[in-house]
Design a protein around this motif. Structure first.
Motif, PDB file in Angstrom:
ATOM      1  N   LYS A  22      -0.449 -20.641   4.589  1.00  0.00           N
ATOM      2  CA  LYS A  22       0.909 -20.259   4.198  1.00  0.00           C
ATOM      3  C   LYS A  22       1.737 -21.467   3.792  1.00  0.00           C
ATOM      4  O   LYS A  22       2.738 -21.329   3.084  1.00  0.00           O
ATOM      5  N   GLU A  23       1.335 -22.654   4.273  1.00  0.00           N
ATOM      6  CA  GLU A  23       2.094 -23.863   3.984  1.00  0.00           C
ATOM      7  C   GLU A  23       1.766 -24.452   2.611  1.00  0.00           C
ATOM      8  O   GLU A  23       2.463 -25.341   2.132  1.00  0.00           O
ATOM      9  N   LEU A  24       0.681 -23.953   1.981  1.00  0.00           N
ATOM     10  CA  LEU A  24       0.258 -24.542   0.697  1.00  0.00           C
ATOM     11  C   LEU A  24       1.303 -24.334  -0.392  1.00  0.00           C
ATOM     12  O   LEU A  24       1.482 -25.198  -1.257  1.00  0.00           O
ATOM     13  N   ALA A  25       1.985 -23.186  -0.351  1.00  0.00           N
ATOM     14  CA  ALA A  25       2.974 -22.915  -1.398  1.00  0.00           C
ATOM     15  C   ALA A  25       4.116 -23.917  -1.350  1.00  0.00           C
ATOM     16  O   ALA A  25       4.689 -24.270  -2.398  1.00  0.00           O
ATOM     17  N   GLY A  26       4.458 -24.386  -0.163  1.00  0.00           N
ATOM     18  CA  GLY A  26       5.502 -25.391  -0.073  1.00  0.00           C
ATOM     19  C   GLY A  26       5.026 -26.762  -0.498  1.00  0.00           C
ATOM     20  O   GLY A  26       5.802 -27.566  -1.017  1.00  0.00           O
ATOM     21  N   GLU A  27       3.742 -27.041  -0.280  1.00  0.00           N
ATOM     22  CA  GLU A  27       3.194 -28.342  -0.644  1.00  0.00           C
ATOM     23  C   GLU A  27       2.889 -28.448  -2.130  1.00  0.00           C
ATOM     24  O   GLU A  27       3.073 -29.510  -2.735  1.00  0.00           O
ATOM     25  N   GLU A  28       2.417 -27.368  -2.731  1.00  0.00           N
ATOM     26  CA  GLU A  28       2.055 -27.386  -4.159  1.00  0.00           C
ATOM     27  C   GLU A  28       2.616 -26.138  -4.844  1.00  0.00           C
ATOM     28  O   GLU A  28       1.883 -25.217  -5.195  1.00  0.00           O
ATOM     29  N   PRO A  29       3.920 -26.088  -5.011  1.00  0.00           N
ATOM     30  CA  PRO A  29       4.513 -24.909  -5.666  1.00  0.00           C
ATOM     31  C   PRO A  29       4.011 -24.782  -7.107  1.00  0.00           C
ATOM     32  O   PRO A  29       3.804 -25.777  -7.794  1.00  0.00           O
ATOM     33  N   GLY A  30       3.817 -23.549  -7.561  1.00  0.00           N
ATOM     34  CA  GLY A  30       3.283 -23.300  -8.898  1.00  0.00           C
ATOM     35  C   GLY A  30       1.804 -23.056  -8.870  1.00  0.00           C
ATOM     36  O   GLY A  30       1.298 -22.147  -9.510  1.00  0.00           O
ATOM     37  N   ARG A  31       1.085 -23.883  -8.100  1.00  0.00           N
ATOM     38  CA  ARG A  31      -0.357 -23.677  -7.973  1.00  0.00           C
ATOM     39  C   ARG A  31      -0.648 -22.610  -6.914  1.00  0.00           C
ATOM     40  O   ARG A  31      -1.582 -21.828  -7.070  1.00  0.00           O
ATOM     41  N   PHE A  32       0.179 -22.592  -5.846  1.00  0.00           N
ATOM     42  CA  PHE A  32       0.000 -21.605  -4.788  1.00  0.00           C
ATOM     43  C   PHE A  32       1.305 -20.829  -4.607  1.00  0.00           C
ATOM     44  O   PHE A  32       2.394 -21.406  -4.686  1.00  0.00           O
ATOM     45  N   VAL A  33       1.178 -19.528  -4.363  1.00  0.00           N
ATOM     46  CA  VAL A  33       2.340 -18.648  -4.217  1.00  0.00           C
ATOM     47  C   VAL A  33       2.147 -17.815  -2.960  1.00  0.00           C
ATOM     48  O   VAL A  33       1.071 -17.250  -2.736  1.00  0.00           O
ATOM     49  N   ASN A  34       3.180 -17.747  -2.129  1.00  0.00           N
ATOM     50  CA  ASN A  34       3.130 -16.900  -0.942  1.00  0.00           C
ATOM     51  C   ASN A  34       3.564 -15.477  -1.279  1.00  0.00           C
ATOM     52  O   ASN A  34       4.359 -15.256  -2.200  1.00  0.00           O
ATOM     53  N   ALA A  35       3.066 -14.532  -0.524  1.00  0.00           N
ATOM     54  CA  ALA A  35       3.523 -13.143  -0.592  1.00  0.00           C
ATOM     55  C   ALA A  35       3.365 -12.535   0.789  1.00  0.00           C
ATOM     56  O   ALA A  35       2.473 -12.933   1.558  1.00  0.00           O
ATOM     57  N   ALA A  36       4.235 -11.600   1.122  1.00  0.00           N
ATOM     58  CA  ALA A  36       4.216 -11.009   2.455  1.00  0.00           C
ATOM     59  C   ALA A  36       4.230  -9.493   2.347  1.00  0.00           C
ATOM     60  O   ALA A  36       4.851  -8.922   1.443  1.00  0.00           O
ATOM     61  N   VAL A  37       3.530  -8.845   3.279  1.00  0.00           N
ATOM     62  CA  VAL A  37       3.609  -7.387   3.408  1.00  0.00           C
ATOM     63  C   VAL A  37       4.401  -7.075   4.664  1.00  0.00           C
ATOM     64  O   VAL A  37       4.399  -7.834   5.633  1.00  0.00           O
ATOM     65  N   GLY A  38       5.084  -5.957   4.638  1.00  0.00           N
ATOM     66  CA  GLY A  38       5.962  -5.613   5.743  1.00  0.00           C
ATOM     67  C   GLY A  38       5.331  -4.636   6.721  1.00  0.00           C
ATOM     68  O   GLY A  38       4.424  -3.873   6.374  1.00  0.00           O
ATOM     69  N   PHE A  39       5.838  -4.678   7.970  1.00  0.00           N
ATOM     70  CA  PHE A  39       5.380  -3.759   9.007  1.00  0.00           C
ATOM     71  C   PHE A  39       6.584  -3.424   9.874  1.00  0.00           C
ATOM     72  O   PHE A  39       7.255  -4.317  10.399  1.00  0.00           O
ATOM     73  N   ASP A  40       6.900  -2.125   9.979  1.00  0.00           N
ATOM     74  CA  ASP A  40       8.040  -1.683  10.771  1.00  0.00           C
ATOM     75  C   ASP A  40       7.619  -1.614  12.233  1.00  0.00           C
ATOM     76  O   ASP A  40       6.885  -0.714  12.637  1.00  0.00           O
ATOM     77  N   ILE A  41       8.080  -2.595  13.038  1.00  0.00           N
ATOM     78  CA  ILE A  41       7.677  -2.662  14.447  1.00  0.00           C
ATOM     79  C   ILE A  41       8.191  -1.440  15.206  1.00  0.00           C
ATOM     80  O   ILE A  41       7.516  -0.916  16.103  1.00  0.00           O
ATOM     81  N   GLU A  42       9.406  -0.981  14.884  1.00  0.00           N
ATOM     82  CA  GLU A  42       9.978   0.155  15.612  1.00  0.00           C
ATOM     83  C   GLU A  42       9.159   1.420  15.375  1.00  0.00           C
ATOM     84  O   GLU A  42       8.890   2.180  16.306  1.00  0.00           O
ATOM     85  N   ARG A  43       8.766   1.640  14.142  1.00  0.00           N
ATOM     86  CA  ARG A  43       7.997   2.852  13.835  1.00  0.00           C
ATOM     87  C   ARG A  43       6.503   2.638  13.982  1.00  0.00           C
ATOM     88  O   ARG A  43       5.726   3.589  13.892  1.00  0.00           O
ATOM     89  N   MET A  44       6.084   1.382  14.177  1.00  0.00           N
ATOM     90  CA  MET A  44       4.668   1.041  14.252  1.00  0.00           C
ATOM     91  C   MET A  44       3.927   1.557  13.020  1.00  0.00           C
ATOM     92  O   MET A  44       2.870   2.181  13.110  1.00  0.00           O
ATOM     93  N   ALA A  45       4.510   1.307  11.860  1.00  0.00           N
ATOM     94  CA  ALA A  45       3.911   1.790  10.623  1.00  0.00           C
ATOM     95  C   ALA A  45       4.086   0.730   9.545  1.00  0.00           C
ATOM     96  O   ALA A  45       5.113   0.048   9.490  1.00  0.00           O
ATOM     97  N   PRO A  46       3.083   0.562   8.685  1.00  0.00           N
ATOM     98  CA  PRO A  46       3.219  -0.411   7.587  1.00  0.00           C
ATOM     99  C   PRO A  46       4.208   0.111   6.550  1.00  0.00           C
ATOM    100  O   PRO A  46       4.343   1.314   6.339  1.00  0.00           O
ATOM    101  N   THR A  47       4.905  -0.803   5.913  1.00  0.00           N
ATOM    102  CA  THR A  47       5.807  -0.422   4.817  1.00  0.00           C
ATOM    103  C   THR A  47       5.096  -0.463   3.471  1.00  0.00           C
ATOM    104  O   THR A  47       5.573   0.118   2.500  1.00  0.00           O
ATOM    105  N   PHE A  48       3.972  -1.171   3.393  1.00  0.00           N
ATOM    106  CA  PHE A  48       3.188  -1.341   2.165  1.00  0.00           C
ATOM    107  C   PHE A  48       4.008  -2.007   1.059  1.00  0.00           C
ATOM    108  O   PHE A  48       3.644  -1.941  -0.108  1.00  0.00           O
TER     109      PHE A  48
END
Length: 843
Positions: free
Chosen positions: A493-519
């Motif tokens: 996850k730290e690569l995007a900060g070290e080499e921006p442009g070459r590496f890109v972060n992305a995140a998927v969500g998860f609703d802890i209250e509902r215990m269900a993925p947001t997709f």
């Protein structure tokens, strides 16, 4: 398992092809699709070699950009042609009736006689071609689809002959129809007639007392196509019932005998059948020769029909998954893979409420998707891969807007667990085998390679696995390959900060209250693994979780908590944005509804006002008729005041009529600087053009479409027609119209002579013949003269225009032949010059 086979399995391409196959109508097309898929799974295909005709069948994937652009243009062209045609459904129905007639056509080419069933197959092929050409031919198809359609040969004469000769029998079987030839029709009729006579004779024998007593049953039957009677074996003798024995029952107690009385009839029936069969053979031979002569065209038609079937199936699948035509380009440095609002097609087809996600990745870069388990990382990775495969096959990927897709020549995947006890592969070993293949493909063709790795370098020591994963990503990036990977490794996850442009972060969500993925996928930020939060929500003992958290470094634990907080805030913002967009859409809908209701109310009000205007116009026409009647009475009785009162009433009603007109938007500009009777003007308050017929100070009377209306001078604007060059004429300043005078004698003479007075135009004393042919003008002129005489008009103005002078000459010559014409002269400049003729009628 080869890399291509693995990618097709991992990304669900086999399921996509099954859906595509169900949408195909021809058995040949379905079989061809199976062959293509087998070749792909066996690794015998090379996308770089597939272009042109090699990708004409549905399911073929290609890396040739020009070919793919044509294939998407084919979809667009076919969709447009189907939308325009009322017979769009006929293509699918006719393709569904197609069978493989390749062998039949080949046999006919070499002189074989085809059966009715084989000819029916050829007929159905030509019917399908006719349906395709009916919808897409004749210039209805765009250039890409026309390239496929133009090679189809309708073979119209052969199709008509087959339609006339080949039909369906009682059980749906193909037969030669009676109408195939007059001779066959007569032969079939002879069969029916002879059979009817034979049945009558057999029924007569059944009623014969001598025969009846030896019958087993009182019915006749057939053996070998001949009518026979069931005779008891113990009662049969050639003396009592002479005839030919054809068969017996299984017990031997019944003999099926053809009585001598029926032999001649049976023979005649047999001869009739032989004659019809001979004619059928002759017809089949002739049609077979015709098929053989057109064999090359028919084989091309068969291939073309299968191609159209494939295009239609690709279009139907594209529509079923909500696909949009993408922009395809070469996979090279500088290109970008953009998938706005991407959705997984198989989930869409299964009826799942799919969350759409935007995706963007430059060629040569790597996206690192992180987040909790079951959050949708793998679904996002597979969606990217399957959208690329769909584009390679000329199927529109499911996006909310046109995607931009570099056409990768290699797609290498590592999704799921490919461990095998037979191949002696552990989970880690299986992953590394796919990684090795990805590295090799990237070295050979970096920009043309897309690598999709799910949970990269798992199944080993986490620290070593993270280091290995980082090295793999660096190696792929240096080779110029594009990569999408999912991971829980914090180090990646730290690569995007070290080499921006070459590496890109992305995140998927998860609703802890509902215990269900947001997709929901968010690009630009890493996602927390949330293992402790998920475990706590699932009910693990708190003491255990506290102990576990103590084993994690404080900085790492704080980072995970921070990411979790960021993720929760991001999800809240996304939910708020969705709510605001929904509210904005609702407000827009309400606003549009309010505008619609307002427009309807205004239209209703205008309609009521228009109705009042129309009623007043009717009243005005009635009053004018009364004025005409008064004029006649004035001449007869000398009552001048009556006509003055009538004219005053007409003006009052005309002013009231003007007030009831719906006002229009005021036109820009000011009134004409100079104005004369006969000038064309625009009445700004009515948004209508007319001609000035009278001027009274600041009030101007304008003739509009046969009706006169008085308006203020300020409401007039120069007409567009006034800008056109006209013959010079004397301009008269605004003048007072002559007051209405009372008189009983005719005043027509003042408009003729040495110094004639100008004839003022009115609604009932002018006819415009300009633009008419001579014969049409004469007929219109006669009708106008009749109406003028009935209306007691003494002086009328005939407007015929200048032109070549032919119409003017014809009008004047005709007027001189009329007994009711007392005198005529050319118009004065203010009356239209020589483009008009003034006529004095003997009313």
């Amino acid at each position: 398992m080869t890399s291509e086979r693995a990618a097709l399995h991992h990304l669900g391409w086999i399921d996509i092809c099954e859906h595509l196959q169900r949408l195909m109508r021809t058995p040949l097309g379905r079989a061809r699709l199976e062959t293509i898929l087998e070749e792909d799974l066996a690794g015998r295909g090379d996308l770089r070699l597939r272009d042109g005709e090699q990708t004409s069948f549905a399911g073929h994937r290609s890396a040739d950009v020009a070919t793919l652009r044509r294939r998407f243009e084919e979809l667009d062209d076919l969709e447009a042609a189907l939308a325009r045609s009322a017979a769009a459904g006929s293509i699918g129905e006719s393709l569904g009736a197609l069978v493989d007639v390749t062998e039949a056509i080949g046999g006919a080419r070499h002189g074989a006689r085809l059966g009715a069933g084989e000819l029916a197959g050829v007929r159905d092929l030509l019917r399908a071609i006719a349906a395709i050409l009916d919808v897409c031919g004749g210039g209805a198809a765009g250039p890409a689809l026309a390239r496929r359609i133009d090679v189809l040969a309708p073979c119209t004469e052969l199709r008509v002959a087959l339609d006339r000769a080949i039909g369906a029998g009682p059980e749906g079987e193909a037969i030669v129809l009676d109408g195939a030839s007059p001779a066959l029709g007569r032969a079939r009729q002879r069969i029916r007639d002879q059979r009817a006579r034979l049945i009558r004779e057999a029924e007569g024998l059944l009623r014969d007392p001598g025969v009846r007593e030896v019958l087993r049953d009182r019915f006749y039957t057939e053996r070998e196509g001949r009518v026979v009677l069931p005779i008891r074996a113990d009662a049969f003798s050639q003396a009592s019932t002479p005839g030919i024995i054809h068969d017996s029952s299984s017990s031997g107690g019944t003999l099926f005998v053809e009585p001598s009385a029926l032999i001649q009839g049976n023979n005649a029936l047999r001869e009739a059948h032989l004659g019809a069969a001979a004619e059928e053979r002759r017809i089949l031979e002739g049609l077979s020769r015709d098929v053989g002569a057109a064999a090359d065209a028919l084989l091309d038609d068969l291939r073309g029909a299968v191609v159209v079937d494939g295009i239609l199936a690709r279009l139907r699948l594209s529509q079923a998954i909500g696909g949009r035509t993408p922009k395809v380009a070469e996979a090279r440095a500088g290109a970008t893979l953009r998938l706005p609002g991407m959705r997984h097609p198989l989930l869409h087809l299964a009826g799942v409420d799919v969350v759409a996600n935007d995706f963007e990745l430059a060629v040569g870069a790597a996206m690192i998707i992180s987040g909790p388990n079951a959050g949708g990382k793998t679904v996002a990775l597979k969606t990217v891969g399957v959208c690329v495969l769909l584009a390679q096959a000329g199927i529109r990927p499911p996006t909310s807007a046109p995607a931009e897709i570099p056409i990768f020549r290699e797609v290498v995947t590592d999704v799921g667990d490919d461990q095998s006890i037979f191949a002696n592969l552990s989970t880690f070993s299986a992953h590394i085998a796919h990684v090795r293949e990805a590295l090799a493909r990237a070295e050979a063709d970096g920009p043309g390679t897309l690598v999709l790795l799910d949970e990269i370098a798992v199944g080993t020591d986490p620290e070593q696995g993270a280091a290995l994963a980082e090295a793999i990503l660096h190696h792929l990036a240096r080779a110029g390959a594009s990569a999408v990977i999912t991971t829980h490794y914090e180090r990646l996850k730290e690569l995007a900060g070290e080499e921006p442009g070459r590496f890109v972060n992305a995140a998927v969500g998860f609703d802890i209250e509902r215990m269900a993925p947001t997709f929901r996928v968010t690009i630009g930020v890493p996602g927390p693994s949330s293992a402790f939060a998920v475990a706590r929500r699932l009910g693990l003992p708190e003491s255990l979780l506290v102990e576990a958290e103590a084993h994690v470094a404080e900085a790492r634990r704080s980072l995970d908590e921070l990411l979790l907080q960021v993720n929760a805030e991001r999800e809240a913002l996304a939910a708020l944005r969705s709510q605001l967009e929904a509210e904005r859409a609702e407000i827009s809908e309400r606003l549009e509804s309010a505008r619609t209701r307002e427009a309807a109310a205004l239209a209703k009000a205008r309609s009521r006002k228009q109705k009042a205007y129309d009623e007043a116009a009717v009243e005005l026409r009635g009053l004018r008729q009364e004025v005409k009647e008064l004029r006649k009475r004035v001449r007869a009785e000398g009552d001048g005041e009556a006509i003055v009162d009538g004219r005053r009433g007409e003006r009052e009603l005309r002013d009231r009529l003007h007030e009831q007109r719906e006002p229009s938007k005021r036109a820009p500009g000011g009134p004409p600087r100079e104005l004369a009777v006969g000038d064309p003007v625009l009445v700004a308050t009515l948004d209508r053009e007319g001609e000035v017929v009278a001027i009274q100070g600041s009030k101007v009377t304008v003739l509009i479409g046969g009706l006169r209306t008085t308006v203020a001078l300020a409401d007039l604007r120069p007409s567009a027609a006034a800008a056109e060059p006209e013959p010079p004429r004397t301009k008269i300043r605004r003048q007072q119209s002559a007051p209405i005078r009372t008189w009983a004698a005719s005043t027509a003479s003042r408009h003729f002579g040495a110094e004639p007075a100008v004839v003022e135009r009115s609604v009932d004393n002018v006819v415009d013949l300009r633009g008419s042919r001579a014969d049409e003008a004469i007929r219109a002129l006669d009708r106008f003269i009749d109406q003028a005489l009935l209306a007691d008009q003494e002086v009328v103005l005939i407007q015929h225009g200048h032109g070549s002078g032919a119409l003017r000459q014809s009008v004047r010559e005709h007027l001189r032949t009329l007994g009711c014409v007392r005198e005529l002269r050319p118009g004065l400049p203010r009356e239209g010059g020589d483009g008009a003729t003034i006529v004095w009628l003997d009313a």
